[in-house]
Scaffold this active site. Structure first.
Site, PDB file in Angstrom:
ATOM      1  CE  LYS A   1      -3.959   1.958   2.589  1.00  0.00           C
ATOM      2  NZ  LYS A   1      -4.824   1.787   3.779  1.00  0.00           N
TER       3      LYS A   1
ATOM      4  CB  SER B   1      -8.170   3.476   2.627  1.00  0.00           C
ATOM      5  OG  SER B   1      -7.331   2.948   3.632  1.00  0.00           O
TER       6      SER B   1
ATOM      7  CB  SER C   1      -8.241   0.586   5.454  1.00  0.00           C
ATOM      8  OG  SER C   1      -9.040   1.736   5.404  1.00  0.00           O
TER       9      SER C   1
HETATM   10  N1  GLN Z   1     -13.101   3.853   6.131  1.00  0.00           N
HETATM   11  C1  GLN Z   1     -12.437   4.234   7.335  1.00  0.00           C
HETATM   12  C2  GLN Z   1     -12.008   5.664   7.232  1.00  0.00           C
HETATM   13  O1  GLN Z   1     -12.241   6.239   6.227  1.00  0.00           O
HETATM   14  C3  GLN Z   1     -11.270   3.335   7.605  1.00  0.00           C
HETATM   15  C4  GLN Z   1     -10.030   3.769   6.967  1.00  0.00           C
HETATM   16  C5  GLN Z   1      -8.829   2.963   7.337  1.00  0.00           C
HETATM   17  O2  GLN Z   1      -8.908   1.936   7.995  1.00  0.00           O
HETATM   18  N2  GLN Z   1      -7.687   3.491   6.949  1.00  0.00           N
HETATM   19  O3  GLN Z   1     -11.462   6.223   8.109  1.00  0.00           O
END
Ligand code: GLN
Length: 435
Positions: A30, A105, A129
Site C-alpha cells: 500500500k 482504503s 481498511s
Molecule cells: N473507512 C475508514 C475511514 O475512512 C477506515 C479507513 C482505514 O482503515 N484506513 O477512516
C-alpha cells in the site's frame, strides 16, 4: 485487464532474499508504507513526488524472508475512505465487477490480489481498511492486534487505531506473511511480544500463524452479536449466516451475544480518527514535507495555498472536523466523550470473550458500492464502517474471509478474537474457507 483496474500508483521492484519462508512470493505494498528509493504518495497530490530515505520495518522483514515487492498500490488519500475513490490517482476498480469499487482504503492491494497480480499485498487498517477491501474483492485480510506489527515507516493517519495487515488469496498465505511481519521492533515503542502480555495466548517467539490455519473448529464457541447484523443488507446477512452454519457443521457451537456499545462505535471512531489526523497531517506544510505551492506571499499564505492544492476534499473535511473536535471549549463534548465510548467498546468485547472464543459478523453490512455512489455522501460511507471500527477501538485482531457471494458479488465474514489471539481467528477463518 489489470492496467484498467488502476491497481498500482507506482510499479517498481525490491528484490527479496534468495531464500527464506516467503521465497518466490510477490508482494504489493500500500502506498502509505515507506519503501526506500520508491515514491510513497499516500494516494495524495501532497506526496506525489515524495521518495522515502528508508523502508518500513514490514517491508524489510518481508524482503529478508524472500518476498519480492512489485509495486505500490492505489489507496484512498491518506487512508481516508471506504472505496479507494478519494485517491488523487483515480479510483481502482473491483476485479469481481469493474463497475464497482474494491472497497478501501487499501483497495489497490485487495484488488491486486483478487486480480491475480500478486500473491500477497499489504494494507493498513485504521477502521477497516484491510478488512473492507478484502470483503469487497473476495480475498482474505488480517487486521492484527494493536502492537503485534510494527508501524515504523507507515505514514500515520490515526496512530492509536492502526495496524498494517496482510491480504492474500487464502488464510494460510495471509497468515504466513503475518508470521514474518509480527513481533517487537525497537523502532516502534508500541510493539509487544505477545508472550509477555498478560492474558494473551499468542507467542511471537514461535509465531507460526500459518500452522493455525488447520480448519479445526471442533469445540470452538462462536459469539454472534445481534448489533452487527441489525440493519445489514439481507443478502449479506443470509450469506454470512450460511457460513456460520458451516462452522457449526464442523463442530463449533454458536451463542447469541450482545455488544450494546458498538452502536456508538462508528461515531467514536470518526471523532478519534479525525482528531488524530488533524494533528498528524499538520506536518504537510510545504516546508517539512510535500508539495509546496508557488505562492509569493508570506508564510501563512504559502502554507494555506500548499494545503489547499495538496489535499483532496475528504482529507480537508477531516482536518477541519478533527481540529474542531479538539478545540478549546469543545474537546470535552466530542473528543473526551469518544474516548469514553472507546473504553466502553473495549470493556464490552472483554466481557464477551469471557464466554466465547471468537465473534462472527458480516465484515461490511453492504455489497460493494457502484463507482461514484458514495463520493457525494460521506455520511453513508462512514456508516458502512459500523462493523469494522469497533475492532480498532478495542485494539483486537480480526480476519475478513470470503463467506460466499450474493448476486454474484463477494461477501466477507469477519471474525474477531481476544487480544493477541490471532491463532484462534486464523483457525476459524480457515474453517470458513474450507466449507
Ligand atoms: N473507512 C475508514 C475511514 O475512512 C477506515 C479507513 C482505514 O482503515 N484506513 O477512516
Amino acid at each position: 485487464m489489470a492496467a484498467d483496474l488502476n491497481l498500482f500508483i507506482t510499479e517498481a521492484t525490491i528484490e527479496g532474499a534468495d531464500d527464506g519462508p516467503l521465497a518466490g512470493t510477490t508482494v504489493a505494498v500500500k502506498d502509505n508504507i515507506s519503501t526506500e528509493g520508491i515514491r510513497t504518495t499516500c494516494g495524495s497530490e501532497m506526496l506525489a513526488d515524495y521518495v522515502p530515505p528508508y523502508s518500513a520495518t514490514v517491508v524489510d522483514r518481508l524482503t529478508e524472508a524472500g518476498a519480492t515487492v512489485v509495486g505500490k498500490t492505489n489507496m484512498d488519500e491518506f487512508g481516508m475512505g471506504t472505496t479507494t475513490e478519494t485517491s488523487a490517482f483515480g479510483p481502482t476498480r473491483n476485479p469481481a465487477d469493474p463497475e464497482r469499487v474494491p472497497g478501501g482504503s487499501s483497495g489497490g492491494s485487495a484488488a491486486a490480489v483478487a486480480a491475480g497480480e500478486v500473491d500477497v499485498a499489504l494494507g493498513s487498517d485504521t477502521g477497516g481498511s484491510v478488512r473492507c477491501p478484502a470483503a469487497f474483492c473476495g480475498v482474505v485480510g488480517i487486521k492484527p492486534t494493536y502492537g503485534l506489527v510494527s508501524r515504523y515507516g507507515l505514514v500515520a493517519y490515526a496512530n492509536s487505531l492502526e495496524q498494517i495487515g496482510p491480504i492474500a488469496g487464502t488464510v494460510e498465505e495471509a497468515a504466513a506473511a503475518l508470521s514474518v511481519m509480527a513481533g517487537p521492533d525497537p523502532n516502534d515503542g508500541t510493539t509487544r511480544d505477545p508472550s509477555e502480555v498478560d492474558g494473551a495466548t499468542g507467542s511471537a517467539g514461535d509465531a507460526d500463524y500459518a500452522a493455525a490455519a488447520d480448519g479445526d473448529v471442533d469445540g470452538l464457541t462462536v459469539g454472534v452479536p445481534t448489533e452487527l447484523f441489525d440493519g445489514a443488507d439481507e443478502r449479506v446477512v443470509e450469506t454470512v449466516r450460511d457460513a456460520i452454519d458451516g462452522l457449526v457443521a464442523r463442530g463449533a457451537e454458536t451463542v447469541d451475544i450482545s455488544l450494546p456499545s458498538v452502536e456508538h462505535a462508528v461515531q467514536a471512531y470518526y471523532v478519534i480518527a479525525m482528531s488524530e489526523a488533524s494533528s498528524n497531517l499538520a506536518r504537510f506544510d510545504g516546508v517539512r514535507y510535500g508539495h509546496r505551492a508557488d505562492a509569493d506571499g508570506n508564510w501563512n499564505e504559502t502554507f494555506a495555498e500548499t494545503r489547499e492544492e495538496g489535499f483532496g476534499a475528504e482529507v480537508k473535511r477531516r482536518i477541519l472536523l478533527g481540529t474542531y473536535a479538539l478545540s478549546a471549549g469543545y474537546h470535552e463534548k466530542y473528543y473526551d466523550k469518544a474516548q469514553d465510548a472507546r473504553a466502553w467498546v473495549r470493556q464490552d468485547f472483554e466481557d464477551a470473550f469471557a464466554d466465547v472464543d471468537v465473534i462472527a459478523s458480516p465484515t461490511m453490512p453492504v455489497l460493494p458500492f457502484e463507482l461514484g455512489e458514495g463520493l457525494d455522501n460521506p455520511l453513508r460511507m462512514y456508516l458502512a464502517d459500523a462493523n469494522t471500527t469497533p475492532v480498532n477501538l478495542a485494539n483486537l485482531p480480526a480476519v475478513s474471509v470470503p463467506a460466499g457471494e450474493a448476486d454474484g458479488l463477494p461477501v466477507g465474514l469477519q471474525l474477531v478474537g481476544p487480544k493477541f489471539d490471532e491463532r484462534t481467528v486464523i483457525r476459524a477463518a480457515s474453517a470458513v474457507e474450507a466449507e
